[in-house]
Design a protein around this motif. Structure first.
Motif, PDB file in Angstrom:
ATOM      1  N   PRO A 286       0.827  -1.212   0.000  1.00 30.04           N
ATOM      2  CA  PRO A 286       0.000   0.000   0.000  1.00 30.04           C
ATOM      3  C   PRO A 286       0.858   1.258   0.000  1.00 30.04           C
ATOM      4  O   PRO A 286       2.014   1.232   0.418  1.00 30.04           O
TER       5      PRO A 286
ATOM      6  N   GLN B  58      -9.845   3.363  -8.455  1.00 30.18           N
ATOM      7  CA  GLN B  58      -9.953   2.184  -7.601  1.00 30.18           C
ATOM      8  C   GLN B  58      -9.068   1.056  -8.120  1.00 30.18           C
ATOM      9  O   GLN B  58      -8.407   0.360  -7.350  1.00 30.18           O
TER      10      GLN B  58
ATOM     11  N   TYR C  20      -5.633  -1.262  -6.735  1.00 29.17           N
ATOM     12  CA  TYR C  20      -5.893  -2.700  -6.625  1.00 29.17           C
ATOM     13  C   TYR C  20      -6.974  -2.985  -5.587  1.00 29.17           C
ATOM     14  O   TYR C  20      -6.884  -3.922  -4.802  1.00 29.17           O
ATOM     15  N   GLN C  21      -8.012  -2.162  -5.632  1.00 28.66           N
ATOM     16  CA  GLN C  21      -9.154  -2.319  -4.747  1.00 28.66           C
ATOM     17  C   GLN C  21     -10.388  -2.672  -5.569  1.00 28.66           C
ATOM     18  O   GLN C  21     -10.478  -2.365  -6.766  1.00 28.66           O
TER      19      GLN C  21
ATOM     20  N   ASN D  92      -6.862  -6.134 -11.709  1.00 25.27           N
ATOM     21  CA  ASN D  92      -5.927  -6.566 -10.674  1.00 25.27           C
ATOM     22  C   ASN D  92      -4.719  -7.281 -11.273  1.00 25.27           C
ATOM     23  O   ASN D  92      -3.715  -7.486 -10.598  1.00 25.27           O
TER      24      ASN D  92
ATOM     25  N   SER E 119      -4.546  -7.650  -4.896  1.00 25.25           N
ATOM     26  CA  SER E 119      -5.851  -7.176  -4.442  1.00 25.25           C
ATOM     27  C   SER E 119      -5.779  -6.787  -2.975  1.00 25.25           C
ATOM     28  O   SER E 119      -5.402  -7.600  -2.126  1.00 25.25           O
ATOM     29  N   PHE E 120      -6.131  -5.530  -2.683  1.00 24.59           N
ATOM     30  CA  PHE E 120      -6.237  -5.062  -1.311  1.00 24.59           C
ATOM     31  C   PHE E 120      -7.711  -5.101  -0.919  1.00 24.59           C
ATOM     32  O   PHE E 120      -8.541  -4.411  -1.509  1.00 24.59           O
ATOM     33  N   GLU E 121      -8.024  -5.929   0.064  1.00 21.59           N
ATOM     34  CA  GLU E 121      -9.412  -6.203   0.420  1.00 21.59           C
ATOM     35  C   GLU E 121      -9.949  -5.144   1.390  1.00 21.59           C
ATOM     36  O   GLU E 121      -9.196  -4.417   2.043  1.00 21.59           O
ATOM     37  N   ALA E 122     -11.289  -5.091   1.493  1.00 22.79           N
ATOM     38  CA  ALA E 122     -11.949  -4.104   2.338  1.00 22.79           C
ATOM     39  C   ALA E 122     -11.614  -4.294   3.812  1.00 22.79           C
ATOM     40  O   ALA E 122     -11.650  -3.334   4.592  1.00 22.79           O
TER      41      ALA E 122
END
Length: 536
Positions: free
Chosen positions: A86, A145, A149-150, A206, A440-443
């Motif tokens: 990040p 977004q 990578y969200q 992604n 992928s950066f997850e919620a």
């Protein structure tokens, strides 16, 4: 003579409420400080939302600001694109600022559209242009977004779908409107702007670097116009069918033959698929990308590889793309980057320059007298040493092509797309090399990424470029990979980025010196190149 600007502080009033004042204000705005200019325009557009301005005048202001906003956003993006993820605090702030400006400009056009839908006579005739702009700036928010990578939020998809429905129901979805910022054509349509966003999502962003995402966005300025969208199912038996539910909060998806609904819209992609196949075939036969409509920034061999990947994502079914996966062991040790990969592959021993002569030190002479050989004295590197950062990751699954890995926390993780990775499952003896192929950066704050591994034996060696008048160049840590006949892969070297030049020589040392000649580029990563070679 430049008129004084209306202050936006301390009472928080807008600096302008008409086009003439906006022009004077913008002419006096210094663009040398991108961050400041970005913040000023964002602030003024947001303040303008609270001002009672005729819709047509608001539209004129937005149109006048578009070109400047486009320039500022392009400059601002340089601060955070292609940076480790990040993002750090400064880069994250730049990304958020860019997102804020896209939202402010989109909101300005939305106010114009709301007025037209409410019956404003002056803006009704401009509805095709206004709706196209709303679609385009919603797409920019989606792309932001993707750059992070969200996942794309459901609200953005709902807004995009509703905008297309407005254009479709009012009969102007295919009406051309001028768009000076389209990088391929001088006009666009609401339908093309909508398809543009759908195809960005369908390309599985992604799996794309920020640079490739920008290139794809540019290509779709033209290609999206070649993809009709309608409620009629396309007749394309050799291609998967993409559809979108315009009543929902989701993007495009693959549909089965029996899927049917009045709210489904289908993308007719036959022409696009044929065009991509022709381009790929042309490049494989030795054609130059300069002869295609792909832009100067796309060079071989990367251009062909990227076009092939896009074709694969759009036109090959998920089943045909996926390799057989199996449950993996619970965890793996993972390290990112050339330096860390070398140390881990070398038994946690640091890289050392090969000896430049055969003279022995006093300690080595004593070893020879007492033991008959020189003892190993290289220090062992700590896995937590800066630049190494060996960490444990959960293996979600494993296939012949690589691994899917996850970690709950990203506070001590920084990943670069297409970066070199070394990993060792807990039940394995040796590290394997690979590269980050999707991210992928997850919620929930976790990170998931995919590694494509090399089916080869990895030998850490020292190497240096052989150049005229540069015989004393230092060696660098690199890797020699065995051939893989099953994968039709030759023996190769993994070198630092920028070393490859066809026919250039590399001297390696793995106990003895050897000269190799680089013959071909096999893979380009963010920090490495994998090249084939012949013996020198």
């Amino acid at each position: 003579m430049v008129m004084p600007m209306k202050p936006s502080a301390p009472n928080g009033t807008a600096a302008f409420d008409g086009l003439a004042e906006c022009k004077r204000w913008l002419a006096a705005l210094p663009l040398t400080n991108i961050q400041s200019a970005q913040a000023e325009i964002t602030s003024q557009l947001n303040l303008l939302q609270g001002v009672d301005v005729p819709a047509q005048e608001r539209l004129r202001i937005a149109e006048h600001l578009r070109e400047t906003v486009d320039f500022i956003q392009g400059q601002s993006a340089r601060k955070y694109l292609n940076k480790p993820m990040p993002l750090g605090a400064a880069e994250a702030a730049a990304s958020q600022a860019s997102n804020g400006l896209w939202q402010a400009l989109r909101g300005t056009y939305q106010r114009c559209l709301d007025a037209a839908l409410a019956g404003d006579a002056e803006t009704t005739e401009w509805m095709p242009l206004i709706t196209q702009r709303c679609l385009r700036y919603t797409t920019f928010l989606i792309i932001e977004q993707c750059r992070m990578y969200q996942g794309i939020g459901g609200i953005l998809w709902q807004q995009l779908n509703q905008l297309f429905l407005i254009a479709e129901e009012r009969g102007f979805s295919g009406k051309p409107v001028k768009d000076s910022l389209n990088r391929q054509m001088d006009a666009s349509t609401c339908q093309a702007a909508y398809v543009h966003a759908l195809l960005v999502a369908a390309a599985n962003p992604n799996h794309l670097s920020a640079r490739h995402l920008n290139v794809l966005d540019k290509w779709l300025d033209k290609w999206a116009a070649r993809v009709p969208i309608s409620s009629q199912r396309p007749n394309q038996p050799d291609l998967p069918i993409l559809a979108v539910d315009v009543s929902g909060q989701a993007g495009p998806f693959l549909v089965d033959d029996g899927t049917s609904s009045s709210t489904l819209r289908f993308l007719h992609t036959t022409r696009l698929a044929e065009g991509l196949r022709k381009r790929i075939k042309f490049l494989r036969k030795g054609g130059s990308p300069a002869e295609l409509d792909v832009g100067e920034e796309c060079a071989q061999p990367g251009c062909e590889a990227f076009l092939t990947e896009i074709y694969r994502q759009w036109f090959e079914s998920v089943a045909s793309r996926a390799s057989t996966r199996r449950s993996g062991v619970q965890q793996a040790e993972v390290v990112f980057g050339m330096a860390g990969a070398y140390v881990c592959s070398n038994g946690m021993k640091p890289f050392e320059q090969p000896a430049k002569n055969t003279e022995f030190s006093r300690e080595e002479l004593l070893d020879l007298q007492m033991f008959g050989h020189v003892r190993e004295r290289r220090a062992v590197v700590s896995p937590q040493q800066p630049g190494i950062a060996l960490a444990e990751w959960d293996i979600l699954d494993e296939s012949a092509l690589g691994f899917r890995l996850a970690r709950a926390s990203t506070t001590d993780v920084q990943i670069v797309f297409n970066q070199l990775v070394a990993l060792r499952p807990k039940d394995a003896n040796a590290f394997v090399l690979g590269s980050v192929k999707w991210l992928s950066f997850e919620a929930d704050g976790s990170v998931v990424f995919g590694v494509r591994t090399q089916p080869a034996t990895v030998v850490p060696v020292a190497a240096r470029q052989v150049k005229l008048q540069a015989a004393e160049l230092d060696f660098a840590p690199v890797f020699r990979l065995s051939a893989s006949p099953a994968q039709q892969l030759p023996e190769s070297l993994v070198l630092p980025r920028g070393w490859f030049k066809h026919g250039a020589r590399v001297e390696i040392f793995d106990g003895a010196y050897q000269t190799l000649i680089m013959s071909g580029m096999l893979e380009v990563g963010s920090d490495f190149e994998r090249v084939s070679f012949t013996l020198g």
